[in-house]
Write a protein that holds these residues in place. Structure first.
Motif, PDB file in Angstrom:
ATOM      1  N   SER A   1       0.852  -1.181   0.000  1.00 37.34           N
ATOM      2  CA  SER A   1       0.000   0.000   0.000  1.00 37.34           C
ATOM      3  C   SER A   1       0.893   1.238   0.000  1.00 37.34           C
ATOM      4  CB  SER A   1      -0.907   0.035   1.238  1.00 37.34           C
ATOM      5  OG  SER A   1      -1.788  -1.060   1.243  1.00 37.34           O
ATOM      6  N   VAL A   2       0.523   2.209  -0.842  1.00 37.95           N
ATOM      7  CA  VAL A   2       1.303   3.445  -0.971  1.00 37.95           C
ATOM      8  C   VAL A   2       0.340   4.622  -0.936  1.00 37.95           C
ATOM      9  CG1 VAL A   2       2.729   4.831  -2.516  1.00 37.95           C
ATOM     10  CG2 VAL A   2       3.139   2.375  -2.323  1.00 37.95           C
ATOM     11  N   SER A   3       0.713   5.699  -0.273  1.00 37.52           N
ATOM     12  CA  SER A   3      -0.079   6.929  -0.355  1.00 37.52           C
ATOM     13  C   SER A   3       0.860   8.110  -0.533  1.00 37.52           C
ATOM     14  CB  SER A   3      -0.939   7.115   0.897  1.00 37.52           C
ATOM     15  OG  SER A   3      -0.146   7.335   2.041  1.00 37.52           O
ATOM     16  N   THR A   4       0.408   9.073  -1.327  1.00 39.39           N
ATOM     17  CA  THR A   4       1.181  10.285  -1.573  1.00 39.39           C
ATOM     18  C   THR A   4       0.270  11.497  -1.395  1.00 39.39           C
ATOM     19  OG1 THR A   4       0.673  10.404  -3.945  1.00 39.39           O
ATOM     20  CG2 THR A   4       2.588   9.087  -3.285  1.00 39.39           C
ATOM     21  N   ARG A   5       0.881  12.652  -1.260  1.00 44.55           N
ATOM     22  CA  ARG A   5       0.130  13.912  -1.257  1.00 44.55           C
ATOM     23  C   ARG A   5       0.991  14.976  -1.892  1.00 44.55           C
ATOM     24  NH1 ARG A   5      -0.430  18.442   1.926  1.00 44.55           N
ATOM     25  NH2 ARG A   5      -2.443  19.490   1.647  1.00 44.55           N
ATOM     26  N   LEU A   6       0.438  15.598  -2.933  1.00 41.78           N
ATOM     27  CA  LEU A   6       1.158  16.628  -3.696  1.00 41.78           C
ATOM     28  C   LEU A   6       2.519  16.126  -4.155  1.00 41.78           C
ATOM     29  CD1 LEU A   6       0.187  19.761  -1.579  1.00 41.78           C
ATOM     30  CD2 LEU A   6      -0.753  19.063  -3.802  1.00 41.78           C
ATOM     31  N   GLY A   7       2.534  14.877  -4.600  1.00 44.93           N
ATOM     32  CA  GLY A   7       3.743  14.298  -5.163  1.00 44.93           C
ATOM     33  C   GLY A   7       4.743  13.784  -4.162  1.00 44.93           C
ATOM     34  N   GLU A   8       4.476  13.999  -2.875  1.00 44.52           N
ATOM     35  CA  GLU A   8       5.404  13.536  -1.843  1.00 44.52           C
ATOM     36  C   GLU A   8       4.882  12.252  -1.214  1.00 44.52           C
ATOM     37  OE1 GLU A   8       8.333  14.919  -1.015  1.00 44.52           O
ATOM     38  OE2 GLU A   8       8.045  16.405  -2.615  1.00 44.52           O
ATOM     39  N   LEU A   9       5.786  11.314  -1.014  1.00 48.53           N
ATOM     40  CA  LEU A   9       5.408  10.041  -0.394  1.00 48.53           C
ATOM     41  C   LEU A   9       4.990  10.272   1.056  1.00 48.53           C
ATOM     42  CD1 LEU A   9       5.290   6.913  -0.522  1.00 48.53           C
ATOM     43  CD2 LEU A   9       7.671   6.911   0.248  1.00 48.53           C
ATOM     44  N   GLU A  10       3.819   9.766   1.427  1.00 51.46           N
ATOM     45  CA  GLU A  10       3.355   9.870   2.813  1.00 51.46           C
ATOM     46  C   GLU A  10       3.529   8.553   3.547  1.00 51.46           C
ATOM     47  OE1 GLU A  10      -0.526  11.799   3.282  1.00 51.46           O
ATOM     48  OE2 GLU A  10       0.709  13.571   3.648  1.00 51.46           O
ATOM     49  N   THR A  11       3.057   7.471   2.957  1.00 56.36           N
ATOM     50  CA  THR A  11       3.216   6.164   3.607  1.00 56.36           C
ATOM     51  C   THR A  11       3.514   5.097   2.560  1.00 56.36           C
ATOM     52  OG1 THR A  11       0.858   5.594   3.437  1.00 56.36           O
ATOM     53  CG2 THR A  11       1.578   6.738   5.442  1.00 56.36           C
ATOM     54  N   ILE A  12       4.258   4.121   2.984  1.00 57.75           N
ATOM     55  CA  ILE A  12       4.473   2.918   2.189  1.00 57.75           C
ATOM     56  C   ILE A  12       4.446   1.750   3.158  1.00 57.75           C
ATOM     57  CG2 ILE A  12       6.981   3.218   2.308  1.00 57.75           C
ATOM     58  CD1 ILE A  12       7.120   1.813  -0.417  1.00 57.75           C
ATOM     59  N   GLU A  13       3.658   0.768   2.845  1.00 56.63           N
ATOM     60  CA  GLU A  13       3.452  -0.329   3.795  1.00 56.63           C
ATOM     61  C   GLU A  13       3.417  -1.668   3.078  1.00 56.63           C
ATOM     62  OE1 GLU A  13      -0.015  -1.899   6.902  1.00 56.63           O
ATOM     63  OE2 GLU A  13      -0.058   0.148   6.145  1.00 56.63           O
ATOM     64  N   TYR A  14       4.225  -2.577   3.544  1.00 55.54           N
ATOM     65  CA  TYR A  14       4.147  -3.973   3.126  1.00 55.54           C
ATOM     66  C   TYR A  14       3.516  -4.740   4.282  1.00 55.54           C
ATOM     67  CZ  TYR A  14       7.563  -2.840  -0.527  1.00 55.54           C
ATOM     68  OH  TYR A  14       8.213  -2.291  -1.603  1.00 55.54           O
ATOM     69  N   ASN A  15       2.546  -5.549   3.992  1.00 59.54           N
ATOM     70  CA  ASN A  15       1.916  -6.268   5.108  1.00 59.54           C
ATOM     71  C   ASN A  15       1.656  -7.721   4.754  1.00 59.54           C
ATOM     72  OD1 ASN A  15      -0.499  -5.386   3.391  1.00 59.54           O
ATOM     73  ND2 ASN A  15      -1.489  -6.700   4.895  1.00 59.54           N
ATOM     74  N   GLN A  16       1.649  -8.522   5.767  1.00 56.95           N
ATOM     75  CA  GLN A  16       1.209  -9.916   5.652  1.00 56.95           C
ATOM     76  C   GLN A  16       0.540 -10.265   6.974  1.00 56.95           C
ATOM     77  OE1 GLN A  16       3.748 -12.819   3.858  1.00 56.95           O
ATOM     78  NE2 GLN A  16       2.942 -14.507   5.079  1.00 56.95           N
ATOM     79  N   ASP A  17      -0.740 -10.599   6.902  1.00 59.07           N
ATOM     80  CA  ASP A  17      -1.450 -10.893   8.132  1.00 59.07           C
ATOM     81  C   ASP A  17      -2.420 -12.046   7.914  1.00 59.07           C
ATOM     82  OD1 ASP A  17      -3.790  -9.791   6.878  1.00 59.07           O
ATOM     83  OD2 ASP A  17      -3.131  -7.808   7.486  1.00 59.07           O
ATOM     84  N   GLY A  18      -2.912 -12.534   9.008  1.00 62.78           N
ATOM     85  CA  GLY A  18      -3.857 -13.646   8.952  1.00 62.78           C
ATOM     86  C   GLY A  18      -3.758 -14.477  10.215  1.00 62.78           C
ATOM     87  N   ALA A  19      -4.861 -15.111  10.569  1.00 64.59           N
ATOM     88  CA  ALA A  19      -4.897 -15.976  11.743  1.00 64.59           C
ATOM     89  C   ALA A  19      -5.839 -17.140  11.474  1.00 64.59           C
ATOM     90  CB  ALA A  19      -5.353 -15.201  12.974  1.00 64.59           C
ATOM     91  N   LEU A  20      -5.504 -18.265  12.049  1.00 63.42           N
ATOM     92  CA  LEU A  20      -6.346 -19.453  11.916  1.00 63.42           C
ATOM     93  C   LEU A  20      -7.327 -19.483  13.083  1.00 63.42           C
ATOM     94  CD1 LEU A  20      -5.283 -23.039  10.965  1.00 63.42           C
ATOM     95  CD2 LEU A  20      -6.666 -22.668  13.021  1.00 63.42           C
ATOM     96  N   GLY A  21      -8.588 -19.609  12.752  1.00 63.75           N
ATOM     97  CA  GLY A  21      -9.615 -19.728  13.772  1.00 63.75           C
ATOM     98  C   GLY A  21     -10.254 -21.097  13.737  1.00 63.75           C
ATOM     99  N   ILE A  22     -10.525 -21.661  14.905  1.00 65.76           N
ATOM    100  CA  ILE A  22     -11.176 -22.971  14.965  1.00 65.76           C
ATOM    101  C   ILE A  22     -12.377 -22.903  15.910  1.00 65.76           C
ATOM    102  CG2 ILE A  22      -9.610 -23.804  16.794  1.00 65.76           C
ATOM    103  CD1 ILE A  22      -9.983 -26.637  15.363  1.00 65.76           C
ATOM    104  N   SER A  23     -13.453 -23.543  15.503  1.00 70.20           N
ATOM    105  CA  SER A  23     -14.629 -23.711  16.364  1.00 70.20           C
ATOM    106  C   SER A  23     -14.848 -25.195  16.566  1.00 70.20           C
ATOM    107  CB  SER A  23     -15.871 -23.086  15.717  1.00 70.20           C
ATOM    108  OG  SER A  23     -15.750 -21.688  15.649  1.00 70.20           O
ATOM    109  N   VAL A  24     -14.958 -25.602  17.811  1.00 69.35           N
ATOM    110  CA  VAL A  24     -15.198 -27.013  18.124  1.00 69.35           C
ATOM    111  C   VAL A  24     -16.561 -27.151  18.782  1.00 69.35           C
ATOM    112  CG1 VAL A  24     -12.732 -27.437  18.408  1.00 69.35           C
ATOM    113  CG2 VAL A  24     -14.123 -26.912  20.405  1.00 69.35           C
ATOM    114  N   TYR A  25     -17.167 -28.267  18.558  1.00 65.78           N
ATOM    115  CA  TYR A  25     -18.492 -28.540  19.115  1.00 65.78           C
ATOM    116  C   TYR A  25     -18.414 -29.816  19.936  1.00 65.78           C
ATOM    117  CZ  TYR A  25     -19.567 -25.196  15.479  1.00 65.78           C
ATOM    118  OH  TYR A  25     -19.580 -24.074  14.687  1.00 65.78           O
ATOM    119  N   VAL A  26     -18.739 -29.680  21.207  1.00 69.43           N
ATOM    120  CA  VAL A  26     -18.824 -30.830  22.102  1.00 69.43           C
ATOM    121  C   VAL A  26     -20.306 -31.020  22.378  1.00 69.43           C
ATOM    122  CG1 VAL A  26     -18.160 -31.802  24.320  1.00 69.43           C
ATOM    123  CG2 VAL A  26     -16.565 -30.309  23.082  1.00 69.43           C
ATOM    124  N   GLY A  27     -20.910 -31.926  21.640  1.00 71.53           N
ATOM    125  CA  GLY A  27     -22.362 -31.989  21.627  1.00 71.53           C
ATOM    126  C   GLY A  27     -22.875 -30.721  20.976  1.00 71.53           C
TER     127      GLY A  27
END
Length: 449
Positions: free
Chosen positions: A46-72
């Motif tokens: 992700s990149v953002s600029t304002r008036l030609g100037e770099l404001e933010t640059i971000e590399y990201n990697q995210d995620g989580a494993l969710g589990i639901s279990v049923y006992v009866g």
């Protein structure tokens, strides 16, 4: 989408599938009657600029494993971003422990096996773009430059942004369903500020697609942002009264978003919807038809299965104004004594059928009234249907735009508004899960001056 052995996302997909499978095995070993696990992961730039100037640059990697279990009929859930064997064993054990302390609920459980899709089709959702930060910055610059050079009344910029992300989703359950697929999404946006006669306005534009080739040019995004901003300069207020209202296509989708909330299973079984007991009844004017088409190749809201692994199918949502289906995940469907519809996690490509040619045609149908191009605030009550939001747009007379309007409030009740849909344009905005043209409502209350 063909698997590329050199593309790391497919290695990641296999790793996540393995982790989901192991988590399900651990749940069985710890005495769970059934279980389901899922993981969504996203990475990108992700990149953002304002008036030609770099404001933010971000590399990201995210995620989580969710589990639901049923006992009866008892449910326990937990999640982890760590996919190591030890972490998976710990999180599953926590979910099982939680289940021991929850209440029995006969509506809990994995989706019905007969509704699951064990081999979902490929919907061409993954088109990676090997784009660099420098290229992203250049696209932002192109958008801003085009906007700033469009008209001398464009005096400032709120910035431009670029995003390119790849992701994946894996889902598995104790029936042996284990599915996963990659997906991509890219976008460019720009917002600028205009000034005239001491008054300022701002507006924006964006493009979004799964394929780089389907994005509009950055320059066209900047020009659109400038055009929208210039058009809003020298706004006026209008007298309070009742008038016809046209919601422009990019705003009209929000009206149908309220329909999604009102016919969702959660609102229905909690009896917190203005459309309770409306299945098979007239909820819109007869000119309204909405189809759901989940399997459009490359669609922004396409999906072969919902988030519970239930197979998605083509559906008629509204037919000649009549409500044809609710939107039910498994839990809600059991609470209501109905069958799940494949809508856990959301809707899939709603197509609203046009009755008129384009926005110009819809404005002629309206004659005199308000064209809404922006709504503000959260004044929508899904329990009662009451609708009241700040708005901006344009005053229209004899089908022609006269001048920009701001600082007004539009109000009504969604039940009445839906029944008063008088025209739907073919100027379809395809950038979201609800694809509709402009919508004409016969009459709404407008608070102006």
């Amino acid at each position: 989408m063909q698997a590329d052995s050199n593309d790391p996302i497919f290695q990641r997909l296999n790793e996540v599938k393995q982790a989901v499978s192991e988590a399900l095995d651990y749940a069985k070993q710890l005495g769970a009657s059934s279980a389901e696990a899922a993981m969504s992961s996203t990475s990108g730039l992700s990149v953002s600029t304002r008036l030609g100037e770099l404001e933010t640059i971000e590399y990201n990697q995210d995620g989580a494993l969710g589990i639901s279990v049923y006992v009866g009929n008892k449910k326990g859930s937990a999640s982890t971003a760590d996919l190591s064997a030890d972490a998976l064993k710990t999180v599953v054990a926590k979910a099982v422990e939680i289940a021991k302390y929850t209440s029995e609920d006969p509506c809990n459980g994995v989706a019905d096996k007969a509704l699951l899709d064990f081999a979902p089709r490929d919907l061409d959702l993954y088109h990676p773009w090997q784009v660099t930060a420098e290229q992203g910055i250049e696209l932002c610059k192109q958008a801003e430059d085009a906007a700033m050079q469009f008209d001398k009344r464009i005096t400032n910029s709120d910035g431009a942004s670029f995003s390119s992300h790849n992701g994946l989703r894996v889902y598995g359950n104790s029936y042996g369903q284990l599915i996963g697929f990659p997906r991509s999404r890219h976008s460019v946006s720009c917002m600028v500020i205009g000034e005239e006669n001491g008054m300022m306005q701002r507006d924006s534009a964006y493009t979004i697609a799964r394929k780089e080739a389907d994005l509009r040019s950055a320059q066209s995004v900047g020009i659109e942002a400038a055009e929208e901003t210039i058009a809003r300069l020298n706004c006026r207020r209008i007298p309070t009264g009742k008038y016809p209202v046209v919601f422009r296509a990019d705003i009209a989708s929000s009206l149908f978003g309220h329909l999604v909330s009102a016919i969702g299973g959660g609102a229905l079984y909690r009896k917190s919807s203005f459309l309770l007991d409306s299945l098979g009844t007239q909820v819109f004017s007869k000119r309204v038809n909405i189809q759901e088409r989940p399997h459009i190749l490359g669609g922004l809201a396409s999906s072969a299965v919902d988030s519970e692994g239930v197979k998605t199918i083509d559906r008629e949502i509204i037919k000649e104004g009549e409500l044809q289906t609710y939107l039910l995940a498994s839990y809600a469907s059991r609470k209501l004594g109905m069958q799940a519809t494949g809508h856990a996690g959301g809707i899939h490509n709603w197509l609203v059928e046009a009755s008129h040619q384009d926005l110009k045609n819809v404005l002629k149908e309206m004659g005199t009234g308000l064209l809404v191009t922006e709504v503000m605030g959260q004044g929508v009550n899904i329990v009662t249907g009451d609708y009241s939001r700040g708005a901006a747009g344009f005053w229209v007379e004899n089908g022609e735009i006269q001048y920009p309007v701001s600082e007004v409030t539009i109000a009504g009740n969604l039940k009445d508004m839906f029944l008063k849909v008088a025209a739907i344009g073919a100027d379809v905005d395809v950038r979201g899960s609800i694809q509709t043209g402009s919508i004409l409502i016969e009459s709404m209350s407008i608070a102006g001056e």
